[in-house]
Design an enzyme around this catalytic site. Structure first.
Site, PDB file in Angstrom:
ATOM      1  N   LYS A 112       0.867  -1.188   0.000  1.00  9.44           N
ATOM      2  CA  LYS A 112       0.000   0.000   0.000  1.00  9.44           C
ATOM      3  C   LYS A 112       0.891   1.221   0.000  1.00  9.44           C
ATOM      4  O   LYS A 112       2.030   1.172   0.479  1.00  9.44           O
ATOM      5  CB  LYS A 112      -0.899   0.021   1.243  1.00  9.44           C
ATOM      6  CG  LYS A 112      -2.163   0.816   1.059  1.00  9.44           C
ATOM      7  CD  LYS A 112      -3.212  -0.017   0.349  1.00  9.44           C
ATOM      8  CE  LYS A 112      -4.512   0.729   0.142  1.00  9.44           C
ATOM      9  NZ  LYS A 112      -5.571  -0.184  -0.313  1.00  9.44           N
TER      10      LYS A 112
HETATM   11  P1  NAD Z   1     -13.096   7.270  -2.681  1.00  9.67           P
HETATM   12  O1  NAD Z   1     -12.094   8.309  -2.440  1.00  9.67           O
HETATM   13  O2  NAD Z   1     -13.576   7.053  -4.078  1.00  9.67           O
HETATM   14  O3  NAD Z   1     -14.394   7.512  -1.762  1.00  9.67           O
HETATM   15  C1  NAD Z   1     -14.327   7.640  -0.376  1.00  9.67           C
HETATM   16  C2  NAD Z   1     -15.704   8.092   0.108  1.00  9.67           C
HETATM   17  O4  NAD Z   1     -15.723   8.121   1.533  1.00  9.67           O
HETATM   18  C3  NAD Z   1     -16.080   9.494  -0.355  1.00  9.67           C
HETATM   19  O5  NAD Z   1     -17.466   9.545  -0.641  1.00  9.67           O
HETATM   20  C4  NAD Z   1     -15.766  10.354   0.872  1.00  9.67           C
HETATM   21  O6  NAD Z   1     -16.501  11.556   0.902  1.00  9.67           O
HETATM   22  C5  NAD Z   1     -16.199   9.398   1.972  1.00  9.67           C
HETATM   23  N1  NAD Z   1     -15.617   9.708   3.269  1.00  9.67           N
HETATM   24  C6  NAD Z   1     -14.354  10.087   3.567  1.00  9.67           C
HETATM   25  N2  NAD Z   1     -14.237  10.290   4.886  1.00  9.67           N
HETATM   26  C7  NAD Z   1     -15.437  10.011   5.428  1.00  9.67           C
HETATM   27  C8  NAD Z   1     -15.957  10.032   6.750  1.00  9.67           C
HETATM   28  N3  NAD Z   1     -15.178  10.393   7.774  1.00  9.67           N
HETATM   29  N4  NAD Z   1     -17.246   9.676   6.932  1.00  9.67           N
HETATM   30  C9  NAD Z   1     -18.014   9.319   5.882  1.00  9.67           C
HETATM   31  N5  NAD Z   1     -17.592   9.281   4.624  1.00  9.67           N
HETATM   32  C10 NAD Z   1     -16.322   9.630   4.404  1.00  9.67           C
HETATM   33  O7  NAD Z   1     -12.495   5.903  -2.088  1.00  9.67           O
HETATM   34  P2  NAD Z   1     -12.885   4.413  -2.447  1.00  9.67           P
HETATM   35  O8  NAD Z   1     -11.948   3.931  -3.484  1.00  9.67           O
HETATM   36  O9  NAD Z   1     -14.345   4.326  -2.668  1.00  9.67           O
HETATM   37  O10 NAD Z   1     -12.484   3.664  -1.106  1.00  9.67           O
HETATM   38  C11 NAD Z   1     -13.357   3.573   0.015  1.00  9.67           C
HETATM   39  C12 NAD Z   1     -12.910   2.444   0.915  1.00  9.67           C
HETATM   40  O11 NAD Z   1     -12.894   1.220   0.171  1.00  9.67           O
HETATM   41  C13 NAD Z   1     -11.490   2.566   1.479  1.00  9.67           C
HETATM   42  O12 NAD Z   1     -11.453   1.937   2.737  1.00  9.67           O
HETATM   43  C14 NAD Z   1     -10.660   1.769   0.491  1.00  9.67           C
HETATM   44  O13 NAD Z   1      -9.433   1.333   1.044  1.00  9.67           O
HETATM   45  C15 NAD Z   1     -11.603   0.632   0.224  1.00  9.67           C
HETATM   46  N6  NAD Z   1     -11.381  -0.104  -1.029  1.00  9.67           N
HETATM   47  C16 NAD Z   1     -11.361   0.518  -2.227  1.00  9.67           C
HETATM   48  C17 NAD Z   1     -11.169  -0.232  -3.384  1.00  9.67           C
HETATM   49  C18 NAD Z   1     -11.226   0.389  -4.754  1.00  9.67           C
HETATM   50  O14 NAD Z   1     -11.194  -0.368  -5.730  1.00  9.67           O
HETATM   51  N7  NAD Z   1     -11.310   1.679  -4.906  1.00  9.67           N
HETATM   52  C19 NAD Z   1     -10.982  -1.611  -3.300  1.00  9.67           C
HETATM   53  C20 NAD Z   1     -11.027  -2.220  -2.053  1.00  9.67           C
HETATM   54  C21 NAD Z   1     -11.242  -1.459  -0.915  1.00  9.67           C
END
Ligand code: NAD
Length: 422
Positions: A112
């Site tokens: 990461k």
């Molecule tokens: P992103 O940046 O696209 O979206 C994050 C979202 O969370 C946004 O809507 C943001 O406004 C919201 N957010 C941030 N802080 C917050 C808070 N304190 N309370 C409520 N909402 C909040 O990110 P993503 O890619 O969607 O990732 C989200 C989660 O999923 C993370 O934990 C990431 O590690 C995990 N994840 C992502 C992927 C991927 O393919 N993108 C894969 C596996 C896991």
């Protein structure tokens, strides 16, 4: 012995992963030295990055890349841009990647990366310069056979395109497979953008079958409306579920009759937030998690469900779209409440699975149709769910412990075959 932190101290996310690991490892008959080896971080790098800002002058940013394991293959894992990024968090996220890749049985280790910055306050030019400098400074660590980044919180296809270009400029030829989650035009895979949300849906469908529940008409609450949250909302809506509340960093919205998801997606594309969406009541992120529902999907950040609120969670299935949303102490409370938890290393593994497909396609130079991608994703995710469920039933442990047991066993099998090079 792990010390459980008292409520007034910040929770170490890395400590949480290690507690989860130990909980599973103690049920497997594995030599202590091997366990110590696979549990520890292979390599952690911290760098300081100078970036020329639009208004003139340099600003320093701290960045990280952690490679937790390369036992099963090149290390794989996203890059996060967020003000709270720190070494502890990146080490934890890297470790979860090792266990996640092993749960879905794809040939990768875990990594990461991240930069402590606030992208919402940076211009595209500043983000590009930061991304290129981060890539250039860490160039020896990256490579299709070495370590392959992908998007995570606040990083996207454009940022992956800059990483690929910077790496390629240094290599003096185009290297598509150095990064995944790229735009489709330059070697990204069809279906990658949707993959994590689709994987969440596949695992929840399997859980619903096991629990004799139906998705159609079920009530769903989602925290976070970025890549994972918004795609998950779309797919559950397509299944006939009722999405009653969603949120982002600015706040949440609620309507017990269900949200109009297609309209909400259009609204968010314009307004960049769910807040203010018509015909909804505002709700804060804490209250949202405590709503009564069939399926609760945290899809934002770590440590959202803790010992402070776990006893107020009122869902049947907790599907972890985010990484690390539940602390080990909260897990114990949820177990007692008989909440069926689909752990992050299984639930959100659809993203890395299609990242693996992207890497394979880039290396072949031959690209699959979206149907082919989705069919292969479904096969892998369903098999992973069944492997974990079988372990859970056999050893009478919850799905998180079972997922770690499956993953640890797979990593140990490989390290035993490889042996220890001295
Ligand atoms: P992103 O940046 O696209 O979206 C994050 C979202 O969370 C946004 O809507 C943001 O406004 C919201 N957010 C941030 N802080 C917050 C808070 N304190 N309370 C409520 N909402 C909040 O990110 P993503 O890619 O969607 O990732 C989200 C989660 O999923 C993370 O934990 C990431 O590690 C995990 N994840 C992502 C992927 C991927 O393919 N993108 C894969 C596996 C896991």
């Amino acid at each position: 012995m792990h010390k459980i932190k008292s409520a007034d101290l910040p929770i170490s996310v890395f400590e949480n992963v290690q507690i989860q690991f130990d909980e599973a490892a103690k049920r497997l008959n594995i030599e202590t030295g091997i366990l110590e080896l696979i549990k520890s971080t292979k390599r952690a790098v911290e760098i300081n990055l100078p970036v020329e800002m639009d208004r003139g002058g340099l600003k320093m940013f701290t960045g990280y890349r952690v490679q937790h394991s390369i036992i099963r293959g090149p290390s794989k894992g996203g890059i996060r841009y967020h003000p709270d990024v720190n070494l502890d968090e990146i080490k934890a996220l890297a470790a979860w990647m090792t266990w996640k890749c092993a749960v879905v049985n794809i040939p990768f280790g875990g990594a990461k990366g991240g930069v402590a910055c606030d992208p919402s306050k940076m211009s595209q030019g500043e983000l590009e310069r930061l991304t290129r400098r981060y890539t250039a400074d860490l160039i020896e660590l990256f490579g299709p056979e070495v370590d392959v980044p992908a998007p995570d919180v606040n990083t996207n296809e454009q940022i992956m395109a800059w990483i690929m270009d910077t790496y390629s400029m240094h290599a003096r030829h185009t290297v598509r497979s150095v990064v995944t989650g790229k735009p489709v035009e330059m070697g990204g895979s069809l279906g990658r953008r949707e993959a994590t949300g689709k994987g969440v849906l596949i695992t929840v469908k399997e859980a619903a079958k096991h629990l004799h529940m139906h998705l159609s008409g079920s009530t769903v609450v989602i925290q976070g409306f970025g890549n994972v949250g918004s795609m998950t909302a779309k797919f559950f809506n397509d299944e006939g579920s009722k999405i009653i509340a969603v949120s982002d960093v600015y706040g949440g919205i609620y309507n017990s009759k269900g949200l109009d998801v297609p309209k909400l997606l259009e609204y968010v594309a314009k307004k960049k937030s769910v807040v203010g969406f018509p015909k909804t009541h505002p709700i804060n992120n804490q209250k949202l998690l405590e709503l009564e529902c069939d399926i609760l999907i945290p899809a934002a950040l770590e440590n959202q469900i803790t010992k402070a609120n776990a006893h107020r969670i009122k869902t049947k299935i907790l599907a972890e779209g985010a990484n690390g949303p539940t602390t080990p102490e909260a897990d114990k409370i949820l177990d007692k409440k008989k909440v069926f938890v689909i752990p992050d290393i299984l639930c959100n593994a659809g993203g890395v699975t299609v990242s693996y497909f992207e890497w394979v396609q880039d290396r072949m130079g031959y690209y699959w149709t979206e149907d082919e991608v989705n069919e292969r994703l479904e096969n892998i995710m369903t098999k992973a769910f069944q492997d974990v469920l079988e372990m859970s039933l056999k050893h009478k442990v919850n799905m998180r412990v079972a997922a770690f047991m499956v993953a640890i066993k797979r990593v140990v099998d490989v390290i035993k075959l490889r042996g220890i090079y001295a």
